[in-house]
Design a protein around this motif. Structure first.
Motif, PDB file in Angstrom:
ATOM      1  N   GLY A 207      37.279  41.877  51.549  1.00 17.27           N
ATOM      2  CA  GLY A 207      36.936  42.826  53.307  1.00 17.27           C
ATOM      3  C   GLY A 207      38.378  43.043  52.868  1.00 17.27           C
ATOM      4  O   GLY A 207      39.088  43.796  52.071  1.00 17.27           O
ATOM      5  N   GLY A 208      39.217  43.023  54.584  1.00 14.14           N
ATOM      6  CA  GLY A 208      40.970  43.179  54.807  1.00 14.14           C
ATOM      7  C   GLY A 208      40.246  44.225  55.747  1.00 14.14           C
ATOM      8  O   GLY A 208      39.499  44.293  56.497  1.00 14.14           O
TER       9      GLY A 208
ATOM     10  N   PHE B  10      38.001  34.499  51.563  1.00 13.40           N
ATOM     11  CA  PHE B  10      38.389  34.162  49.745  1.00 13.40           C
ATOM     12  C   PHE B  10      36.986  33.004  50.118  1.00 13.40           C
ATOM     13  O   PHE B  10      36.926  32.489  50.300  1.00 13.40           O
ATOM     14  N   GLY B  11      37.030  32.660  48.207  1.00 10.46           N
ATOM     15  CA  GLY B  11      36.052  32.105  48.298  1.00 10.46           C
ATOM     16  C   GLY B  11      36.353  30.558  47.920  1.00 10.46           C
ATOM     17  O   GLY B  11      38.227  30.238  47.907  1.00 10.46           O
TER      18      GLY B  11
ATOM     19  N   HIS C 216      49.171  37.971  45.419  1.00 16.22           N
ATOM     20  CA  HIS C 216      48.260  38.774  45.135  1.00 16.22           C
ATOM     21  C   HIS C 216      49.071  39.398  43.402  1.00 16.22           C
ATOM     22  O   HIS C 216      49.614  39.794  42.611  1.00 16.22           O
TER      23      HIS C 216
ATOM     24  N   LEU D   7      41.286  38.990  55.312  1.00  9.17           N
ATOM     25  CA  LEU D   7      39.919  38.926  53.806  1.00  9.17           C
ATOM     26  C   LEU D   7      39.961  37.221  54.406  1.00  9.17           C
ATOM     27  O   LEU D   7      39.952  36.873  55.005  1.00  9.17           O
TER      28      LEU D   7
ATOM     29  N   TYR E  35      43.741  36.494  44.328  1.00  6.22           N
ATOM     30  CA  TYR E  35      44.737  36.010  44.014  1.00  6.22           C
ATOM     31  C   TYR E  35      45.056  34.646  43.239  1.00  6.22           C
ATOM     32  O   TYR E  35      43.853  33.749  42.685  1.00  6.22           O
TER      33      TYR E  35
ATOM     34  N   LEU F 158      44.456  44.166  43.084  1.00  9.98           N
ATOM     35  CA  LEU F 158      43.549  44.887  43.725  1.00  9.98           C
ATOM     36  C   LEU F 158      42.292  46.270  42.507  1.00  9.98           C
ATOM     37  O   LEU F 158      43.662  46.903  42.331  1.00  9.98           O
TER      38      LEU F 158
ATOM     39  N   LEU G 227      50.104  32.112  48.498  1.00 10.58           N
ATOM     40  CA  LEU G 227      49.063  33.257  47.701  1.00 10.58           C
ATOM     41  C   LEU G 227      49.759  33.913  47.123  1.00 10.58           C
ATOM     42  O   LEU G 227      50.636  35.127  47.960  1.00 10.58           O
TER      43      LEU G 227
ATOM     44  N   ASN H 142      36.156  47.555  48.206  1.00 11.08           N
ATOM     45  CA  ASN H 142      37.759  46.703  46.969  1.00 11.08           C
ATOM     46  C   ASN H 142      37.596  45.870  46.920  1.00 11.08           C
ATOM     47  O   ASN H 142      36.830  44.387  47.976  1.00 11.08           O
TER      48      ASN H 142
ATOM     49  N   ARG I 154      39.492  48.934  42.992  1.00 10.91           N
ATOM     50  CA  ARG I 154      38.302  49.841  44.255  1.00 10.91           C
ATOM     51  C   ARG I 154      36.820  49.848  43.924  1.00 10.91           C
ATOM     52  O   ARG I 154      36.805  49.524  42.656  1.00 10.91           O
TER      53      ARG I 154
ATOM     54  N   GLN J 107      40.327  41.963  45.943  1.00  8.10           N
ATOM     55  CA  GLN J 107      41.178  41.240  45.449  1.00  8.10           C
ATOM     56  C   GLN J 107      41.082  40.256  44.861  1.00  8.10           C
ATOM     57  O   GLN J 107      40.257  39.187  45.146  1.00  8.10           O
TER      58      GLN J 107
ATOM     59  N   PHE K   7      41.166  32.852  43.362  1.00  7.16           N
ATOM     60  CA  PHE K   7      40.978  33.184  44.593  1.00  7.16           C
ATOM     61  C   PHE K   7      40.279  35.220  44.387  1.00  7.16           C
ATOM     62  O   PHE K   7      41.088  35.769  43.970  1.00  7.16           O
TER      63      PHE K   7
END
Lengths: 110, 114
Positions: A92-93, A100-101, A45, A98, A35, A48, A43, A31, A50, A33, A88
């Motif tokens: 993962g998770g 982040f970029g 959310h 997670l 943010y 999300l 942050l 998935n 999938r 996400q 962002f």
């Protein structure tokens, strides 16, 4: 490890216009996400999506996912001054947390 | 709507001192996380915690760091002997599950080490 990279790094548009930002990644994902982070704050959310979904909506937000191109986009329609923030994508998770970029810094000009 | 809370919002400490950052995750969540964000940089994963033990930790999470869930509601991050480079925003997060579940973040604690 999984990591997404947002593009552009910065985006400035007029209030009322649509804002589009992209996220590209290299590994397979379960998935993705999105943010939002207002300056100096936590942050929030947004959505999300999938790996078996292609598009998802939430209010003025539209997220697409193209797993063949390993990319996702976030569209904010009819932007408002309050949308000014950094956005962002996160991959993962789970136990690994997670990743982040660096984010897209969006400025909405009144 | 339930939310993750963190205290204090700001913490200033001297190098070498111990600090404890506190978090109250969302009450029915089972998975807890700490992240940090150095000013101007990316949000970085530190550690995940489930069933009263660490699930995963990043290379940042060295022996100076520890986490604890001392009671049924709090989740703490301890930095034993702070360094200047520990200055950052620290975020706690929680999720109901690990299988791609949404993580909900707290507002953060801004730590400044002098």
């Amino acid at each position: 490890s999984q990591q997404g990279e947002e593009d552009p790094q910065a985006l400035s548009i007029q209030e009322g216009e649509n804002a589009t930002m992209n996220c590209s990644y290299k590994t397979s994902i379960n998935n993705l996400q999105w943010y939002r982070q207002n300056s100096g704050r936590g942050l929030v959310h947004l959505i999300l999506i999938r790996s078996n979904e292609r598009e998802k909506h939430s209010g003025r937000l539209r997220v697409t996912l193209d797993t063949s191109k390993k990319s996702s986009s976030l569209l904010i329609t009819a932007s408002r001054a309050a949308d000014t923030a950094s956005y962002f994508c996160a991959l993962g998770g789970g136990a690994d947390g997670l990743t982040f970029g660096k984010g897209t810094h969006l400025i909405i000009q009144p | 709507e339930p939310e993750v809370t963190q205290t204090p919002s700001h913490q200033v400490t001297q190098m070498g001192q111990e600090v404890i950052l506190r978090c109250v995750p969302i009450s029915n969540h089972l998975y807890f996380y700490w992240y940090r964000q150095i000013l101007g940089q990316k949000v970085e994963f530190l550690v995940s915690f489930y069933n009263n033990e660490i699930s995963e930790k990043s290379e940042i999470f060295d022996d100076q760091f520890s986490v604890e869930r001392p009671d049924g509601s709090n989740f703490t991050l301890k930095i034993r002997s702070t360094k200047l480079e520990d200055s950052a925003m620290y975020f706690c997060a929680s999720s109901a599950g690990t299988r791609g579940e949404t993580q909900y973040f707290g507002p953060g604690t801004r730590l400044l080490v002098l």
